[in-house]
Design a protein around this motif. Sequence first.
Motif: not given
Length: 80
Positions: A66-73, A78-79
């Motif tokens: 879940t943390a990885k998915r949130d970081a990718e989102a 931001e990009g």
Amino acid sequence: MSRVSRLIGYALMAAAALLAVAMRRGAIESVGPFPVAAIALLVGMIGVMLVFTDLMVRGLYAQIDTAKRDAEATREREGE
């Protein structure tokens, strides 16, 4: 990741329950030099340990995913 350890834990807990029932009915008094109650407690504790360990590790992996998915989102937002 396999669920075999949790299934083994459940089997050990069931074996402990069967030993306790057999002891209660008077079918068995000891396993070698050890009383059945001691063996049932030991087997049951090992089973509970395996089940809870498996559940905790699965929970940790779910939190990491879940943390990885949130970081990718967040990176994608931001990009843009």
